[in-house]
Design a protein around this motif. Structure first.
Motif, PDB file in Angstrom:
ATOM      1  N   CYS A 280      -0.646   6.512 -12.056  1.00 30.05           N
ATOM      2  CA  CYS A 280      -0.076   6.949 -10.784  1.00 30.05           C
ATOM      3  C   CYS A 280       1.310   7.579 -10.915  1.00 30.05           C
ATOM      4  CB  CYS A 280       0.009   5.760  -9.823  1.00 30.05           C
ATOM      5  SG  CYS A 280      -1.595   5.089  -9.350  1.00 30.05           S
ATOM      6  N   TRP A 281       2.087   7.201 -11.929  1.00 32.00           N
ATOM      7  CA  TRP A 281       3.436   7.747 -12.056  1.00 32.00           C
ATOM      8  C   TRP A 281       3.358   9.247 -12.329  1.00 32.00           C
ATOM      9  CZ3 TRP A 281       8.019   6.413 -10.585  1.00 32.00           C
ATOM     10  CH2 TRP A 281       9.132   7.088 -11.094  1.00 32.00           C
TER      11      TRP A 281
ATOM     12  N   ARG B 250       1.553  11.355 -11.143  1.00 30.07           N
ATOM     13  CA  ARG B 250       0.128  11.709 -11.199  1.00 30.07           C
ATOM     14  C   ARG B 250      -0.481  11.554 -12.593  1.00 30.07           C
ATOM     15  NH1 ARG B 250       2.060  15.926  -7.700  1.00 30.07           N
ATOM     16  NH2 ARG B 250       1.477  15.470  -5.550  1.00 30.07           N
TER      17      ARG B 250
END
Length: 359
Positions: free
Chosen positions: A118-119, A121
């Motif tokens: 998630c970081w 994307r």
């Protein structure tokens, strides 16, 4: 260091190595090479950190590195802890060339991997598993997730690691109960698709419990090779990869119903595999003798084979309805035709499950 075994997960043109051997966390140059960018965040837990965090920190001496030490346990695999990992990445100023290193068991690997997915994307992450369960299963294949009170691994992403480094020396500090829980996942590979490996486990059960390094390394390598092949053919679990969930639908229901504070994941999977095998026998799909052979090996390895007292069958069934493999509200289970012959079974009537859950 003992002999290092090297495998590879091949996903089309994408590939990453699995290295298995004793003392790999002490190879500072090899660890540093896995972090090509400026920033690195090591995520670990309070049980693992005193033993192995200094080795990893020493290898990252030339990087802008941070560490996050979380409390141990499945109950910590939450959105709140995920938020802490994201905050640690922000505090580090982690850019898109950052690497997240997951140093620990399956909880740390799942949580850190999901944060890496998630970081910005998606950034690079490396699995440094320190439990048997993580070495043979959760560190390989790119499944990352956190739990909700309603069910396990309901929030997550597929995000493959850049490498898996399994240092078998870490198993020396693993509590006996955790070792046995990992052996449940080892047994799973024989049960679902390799009857010959299952027989090998029966012959080597005592050596595995005694933590014989060569025997453990062989078991880890065989499990990883099996999983790597399945993941290569079905990365996002649309078909064959679902077989790796043998025992997990039952097991996850038990874990969730106990509030993630009862059976360990591997223990719950052991119970779940026996339930799946006995259900298969009740339905006339498989020999009852194979179910009892599975239960006998798990018992020999010190694992539970029955549902813990006090769990309501109807409540467990309700938990199973929220399983990720369910389709349009219909249960989908991994059953078998016998040892080494797992299969996906759709549209199983719930009435067939209650006698097994009530036994």
């Amino acid at each position: 260091m003992s002999e290092t075994r090297e495998l590879e997960v091949a996903l089309g043109e994408r590939r990453y190595p699995i290295r298995i051997g004793r003392g790999l966390l002490g190879d500072a140059a090899a660890l540093a090479a896995l972090v090509p960018g400026r920033h690195a965040l090591v995520v670990t837990d309070a049980h693992v950190a005193p033993h192995y965090l200094p080795l990893v920190e020493a290898a990252l001496g030339g990087k802008q590195a941070g560490t996050l030490v979380l409390p141990p346990g499945e109950q910590e695999k939450t959105l709140a802890r995920f938020g802490e990992v994201m905050a640690a990445l922000a505090a580090l100023g982690a850019s898109r060339d950052a690497t997240v290193l997951a140093l620990g068991g399956g909880v740390v690997g799942d949580l850190a991997g999901f944060a890496a997915a998630c970081w910005m994307r998606g950034v690079r992450f490396v699995q440094l598993p320190t439990t048997l369960l993580a070495m043979v299963d959760s560190s390989v294949g790119g499944k990352t997730a956190v739990d909700l009170p309603e069910g396990k691994n309901l929030v997550g992403a597929f995000h493959q690691p850049a490498a898996v480094v399994a240092d078998t020396a870490t198993l020396a500090t693993l509590p006996p109960r955790e070792l046995r829980a990992g052996l449940a996942e080892v047994v799973k590979y024989g049960a679902l698709g390799d009857a010959g490996f299952f027989a090998w486990l029966e012959a080597h059960a005592d050596a595995l419990l005694a933590r014989d390094d060569a025997t453990l390394a062989e078991a880890i390598a065989r499990c990883c090779a099996h999983k790597a092949g399945i993941v290569a053919r079905d990365e996002t679990e649309r078909g064959e990869r679902m077989l790796l969930n043998f025992g997990h639908t039952f097991g996850h229901a038990i874990e969730t119903q106990q509030g993630y504070g009862g059976l360990l994941h591997g223990e719950a999977v052991a119970v779940g595999m026996v339930l799946a095998a006995r259900l298969s026998a009740r339905l006339g799909r498989a020999p009852a003798a194979d179910a009892e052979r599975l239960a006998a090996l798990l018992t020999r390895l010190g694992l539970p084979t029955t549902i813990p007292a006090g769990l309501d069958p109807a409540a467990l069934l309700a938990r199973m309805r929220l399983d990720k493999k369910a389709v349009s509200g219909t249960l989908r289970l991994i059953l078998w035709r016998g040892l080494g012959q797992a299969e996906v079974v759709d549209t199983l009537p719930e009435a067939d499950l209650l006698p097994v859950l009530s036994a």
